[in-house]
Motif scaffolding. Structure first.
Motif, short mmCIF file in Angstrom:
data_model
loop_
_atom_site.label_atom_id
_atom_site.label_comp_id
_atom_site.label_asym_id
_atom_site.label_seq_id
_atom_site.Cartn_x
_atom_site.Cartn_y
_atom_site.Cartn_z
N ARG A 17 11.76 -17.57 25.77
CA ARG A 17 12.29 -17.05 24.52
C ARG A 17 11.16 -16.38 23.73
O ARG A 17 10.02 -16.83 23.75
CB ARG A 17 12.90 -18.17 23.66
N ALA A 18 11.48 -15.31 23.05
CA ALA A 18 10.48 -14.61 22.23
C ALA A 18 11.18 -13.77 21.18
O ALA A 18 12.27 -13.24 21.41
CB ALA A 18 9.60 -13.72 23.11
N ALA A 19 10.54 -13.64 20.03
CA ALA A 19 10.99 -12.71 19.00
C ALA A 19 10.41 -11.34 19.35
O ALA A 19 9.21 -11.22 19.56
CB ALA A 19 10.49 -13.17 17.63
N VAL A 20 11.26 -10.33 19.43
CA VAL A 20 10.82 -8.99 19.83
C VAL A 20 10.81 -8.07 18.61
O VAL A 20 11.78 -8.03 17.84
CB VAL A 20 11.73 -8.41 20.93
N TYR A 21 9.70 -7.34 18.45
CA TYR A 21 9.55 -6.36 17.37
C TYR A 21 9.30 -4.98 17.97
O TYR A 21 8.76 -4.86 19.06
CB TYR A 21 8.36 -6.71 16.47
N LEU A 22 9.67 -3.94 17.21
CA LEU A 22 9.35 -2.57 17.58
C LEU A 22 8.64 -1.90 16.41
O LEU A 22 9.12 -1.96 15.27
CB LEU A 22 10.62 -1.79 17.92
N VAL A 23 7.49 -1.31 16.69
CA VAL A 23 6.74 -0.55 15.69
C VAL A 23 6.65 0.88 16.19
O VAL A 23 6.23 1.11 17.32
CB VAL A 23 5.33 -1.14 15.49
N VAL A 24 7.08 1.84 15.37
CA VAL A 24 7.09 3.24 15.81
C VAL A 24 6.31 4.14 14.87
O VAL A 24 6.39 4.01 13.64
CB VAL A 24 8.53 3.78 16.00
N ASP A 25 5.57 5.04 15.46
CA ASP A 25 4.72 6.00 14.77
C ASP A 25 5.60 7.08 14.11
O ASP A 25 6.43 7.70 14.77
CB ASP A 25 3.79 6.61 15.82
N TYR A 26 5.38 7.30 12.82
CA TYR A 26 6.11 8.34 12.09
C TYR A 26 5.14 9.40 11.55
O TYR A 26 5.41 10.05 10.56
CB TYR A 26 6.92 7.70 10.96
N SER A 27 4.01 9.57 12.23
CA SER A 27 3.06 10.60 11.80
C SER A 27 3.58 11.98 12.20
O SER A 27 4.47 12.11 13.05
CB SER A 27 1.69 10.34 12.43
N GLY A 28 3.01 13.02 11.61
CA GLY A 28 3.52 14.37 11.80
C GLY A 28 3.57 14.83 13.25
O GLY A 28 4.49 15.55 13.65
N SER A 29 2.59 14.40 14.06
CA SER A 29 2.54 14.83 15.46
C SER A 29 3.64 14.21 16.31
O SER A 29 3.86 14.62 17.45
CB SER A 29 1.18 14.49 16.06
N MET A 30 4.36 13.24 15.74
CA MET A 30 5.44 12.57 16.46
C MET A 30 6.76 13.33 16.39
O MET A 30 7.72 12.97 17.07
CB MET A 30 5.66 11.16 15.90
N ARG A 31 6.81 14.40 15.60
CA ARG A 31 8.07 15.11 15.37
C ARG A 31 8.81 15.47 16.67
O ARG A 31 10.02 15.25 16.78
CB ARG A 31 7.82 16.35 14.53
#
Length: 239
Positions: free
Chosen positions: A36-50
């Motif tokens: 069992r594990a708690a799952v997180y998602l972190v996503v880059d929202y910098s300009g180059s990610m467009r």
């Protein structure tokens, strides 16, 4: 705490059934069946990610992380942190509302800034501690380059090594780019000189992350998690 059943995934998110099954195969392969594990998602929202938002790469990653979370967690939701210069949003994605969810979130966000890891890391740490979870956390941390404050990011990672949180970094873009030198460094920070256990992994997903086969992506997402679990248990970090 039981994982989400196949039947519930079929009823609430039929488009994710194959991802759910593929994630289950990878977990079994790596000795994580029943974990069992708690799952997180972190996503880059910098300009180059467009471009990666425009072509659906971020949504595809979110769907895949949801499929993995359904095997490891019981609530059908994944907390998501969007970051650039600062933290842009803290929200979630769920099995019952995953279609187009990333576009809907991004539509409400403002300017795409620069890349700063440590504030997003701090947000995840606070969320996890406030949640009262007794399970370890697996954080999928997506970015397309190094942070503007490398020292702060390294400091946060080293301090967080004493917490039951594993950081799996995934890079979008040219795997050979110097933009990822810092992530390669983070992946190899010495133990115990810098951190009590190795609490992070990194792998490049390439310039078109959608082309990475589901089975391969899941193998990379969970590949280092068992070794961290063993080391963290030995140090009393994970029960």
């Amino acid at each position: 705490m039981a994982p989400i059943s196949l039947r519930k995934v079929e009823e609430t998110a039929p488009a994710l059934v194959s991802l759910y099954k593929s994630a289950g195969v990878s977990l079994t392969k790596h000795g994580l069946s029943g974990q069992r594990a708690a799952v997180y998602l972190v996503v880059d929202y910098s300009g180059s990610m467009r471009p990666y938002y425009k072509d659906g790469s971020v949504q595809a990653l979110a769907d895949r992380v949801l499929g993995l979370s359904a095997q490891l967690d019981d609530d059908g939701r994944v907390p998501v942190v969007f970051f650039s210069t600062d933290v842009d949003a803290v929200t979630d994605i769920s099995l019952g509302d995953h279609r187009g969810r990333i576009d809907r979130i991004v539509a409400g966000l403002g300017h795409m800034g620069r890349t700063s890891y440590h504030l997003a890391m701090d947000t995840v740490i606070d969320h996890y501690l406030d949640s009262g979870s007794r399970d370890p956390a697996l954080v999928v941390f997506q970015t397309d380059g190094g942070p503007i404050d490398k020292l702060a990011a390294e400091r946060y990672l080293c301090k967080a090594a004493r917490l039951p949180i594993f950081w799996q970094f995934i890079g979008f873009g040219d795997p050979g780019s110097k933009q990822f030198d810092f992530l390669r460094k983070l992946d190899e920070l010495p133990v115990p000189q810098k951190r009590v256990v190795d609490n992070a992994g990194y792998f490049p997903a390439g310039a078109d992350p959608r082309k990475v086969p589901d089975a391969e992506l899941y193998d990379r997402l969970v590949g280092e998690f068992p070794q961290w679990l063993a080391a963290a248990r030995a140090k009393g970090i994970v029960a």
